[in-house]
Design an enzyme around this catalytic site. Sequence first.
Site, PDB file in Angstrom:
ATOM      1  N   CYS A  52      28.381  78.451  33.184  1.00 16.62           N
ATOM      2  CA  CYS A  52      27.014  77.513  32.925  1.00 16.62           C
ATOM      3  C   CYS A  52      26.163  78.131  32.057  1.00 16.62           C
ATOM      4  O   CYS A  52      25.561  77.261  31.247  1.00 16.62           O
ATOM      5  CB  CYS A  52      26.538  77.192  34.514  1.00 16.62           C
ATOM      6  SG  CYS A  52      27.779  76.622  35.426  1.00 16.62           S
ATOM      7  N   ARG A 135      32.113  69.986  36.167  1.00 23.04           N
ATOM      8  CA  ARG A 135      31.717  70.028  34.784  1.00 23.04           C
ATOM      9  C   ARG A 135      31.806  68.415  34.443  1.00 23.04           C
ATOM     10  O   ARG A 135      33.080  68.235  33.786  1.00 23.04           O
ATOM     11  CB  ARG A 135      32.195  71.100  34.105  1.00 23.04           C
ATOM     12  CG  ARG A 135      31.585  72.381  34.478  1.00 23.04           C
ATOM     13  CD  ARG A 135      32.451  73.573  33.467  1.00 23.04           C
ATOM     14  NE  ARG A 135      32.274  74.622  33.954  1.00 23.04           N
ATOM     15  CZ  ARG A 135      31.455  75.559  34.294  1.00 23.04           C
ATOM     16  NH1 ARG A 135      30.245  75.093  34.062  1.00 23.04           N
ATOM     17  NH2 ARG A 135      31.611  76.646  34.982  1.00 23.04           N
TER      18      ARG A 135
HETATM   19  C1  BEZ Z   1      30.360  79.713  36.268  1.00 20.57           C
HETATM   20  O1  BEZ Z   1      30.706  80.743  35.753  1.00 20.57           O
HETATM   21  O2  BEZ Z   1      29.351  78.860  35.374  1.00 20.57           O
HETATM   22  C2  BEZ Z   1      31.063  79.136  37.366  1.00 20.57           C
HETATM   23  C3  BEZ Z   1      32.334  79.595  37.615  1.00 20.57           C
HETATM   24  C4  BEZ Z   1      32.908  79.667  38.860  1.00 20.57           C
HETATM   25  C5  BEZ Z   1      32.305  78.598  39.783  1.00 20.57           C
HETATM   26  C6  BEZ Z   1      30.970  78.177  39.373  1.00 20.57           C
HETATM   27  C7  BEZ Z   1      30.211  78.327  38.270  1.00 20.57           C
END
Ligand code: BEZ
Length: 236
Positions: A52, A135
Amino acid sequence: MEENQVYAMPRIGDKAPEFKAVTTQGEINFPADYKGSWVILFSHPADFTPVCTSEFMTFASMEKQFNEANCKLVGLSVDGLYSHIAWLRTIKEKIEYKGMKNVEVTFPLIEDITMDVAKKYGMMMPGESNTKAVRAVFVIDPNGIIRTIIYYPLSLGRNFDELYRVVVALQTADEFKVATPADWRPGDDVIVPTAGSCGVAKERMETKDETVKCHDWFFCTKKLDKDTVLKKVLKK
Ligand code: BEZ
C-alpha cells in the site's frame, strides 16, 4: 462479520453508490462533490503496509497527471482517520522509494472503520480477507456513472500507468465515439464505429475515408493522432 458473507457489488454502468465520509481532507459527499470530474475511487487493505505504501507513493506522484486529465483521486481503507494521518506523515517524512521522496498525499483518504462504504462498493471479499478491503478501483465519469471496475488481491500492487491509460481511453471513446483496441495508447489507431452498430458494416467496408482501414466487415480501424487526443482529453 459473518464468514464468507456475500455483498452486492456495483456494476459497470451503475450509478456510483452515494455516501458521506470523513477523509484526510475533510468531509466528502460522494459522488456529488465530484460532479463534472472523472474520479478514481480506490481501496487499499491497510495503512502501514508495504504494498500500500508503494502504491500511495506512486499514485500521489502521478496525481497532477491524473488531474490534468480531469480525474480526481479518492482513497479508502477500513482504518481510522488518525492512522491515515500518521501513515501519510510517515510516508512524507521517512520513506524514500524508487526515486520518490517527501511524497505528500494531497488527495482525500476516507476513514471507513465501520466498513459501510467498503461493503457498499463490494470492496470486502471474505475469501481474501474478513478485515481488510481488497485493492478495488472504480473509475467514475463526470455524471457519476461507474465506467470501469478493477480488482486486485492483497499481495498484488496495481499498475498506475494502466489506470491512467484507462482514464484517457474512456475519455477518448466518449469524445470521438470510437472504441480502443488492445493495449491502446494515444496515437494508436482506434476502432470505428463502437461495438454493437453492425448495421453499418457494408458502408464501413466501402468507405471512402482513407484514414479508415477495414480488416474485415466487423473490424475497422482509423487513425486518431496523438495531438488530437491530447488536445481534447488533456486540453493541451
Ligand atoms: C501490503 O503490503 O500492502 C499488504 C500486504 C498484505 C496484506 C495487506 C496489505
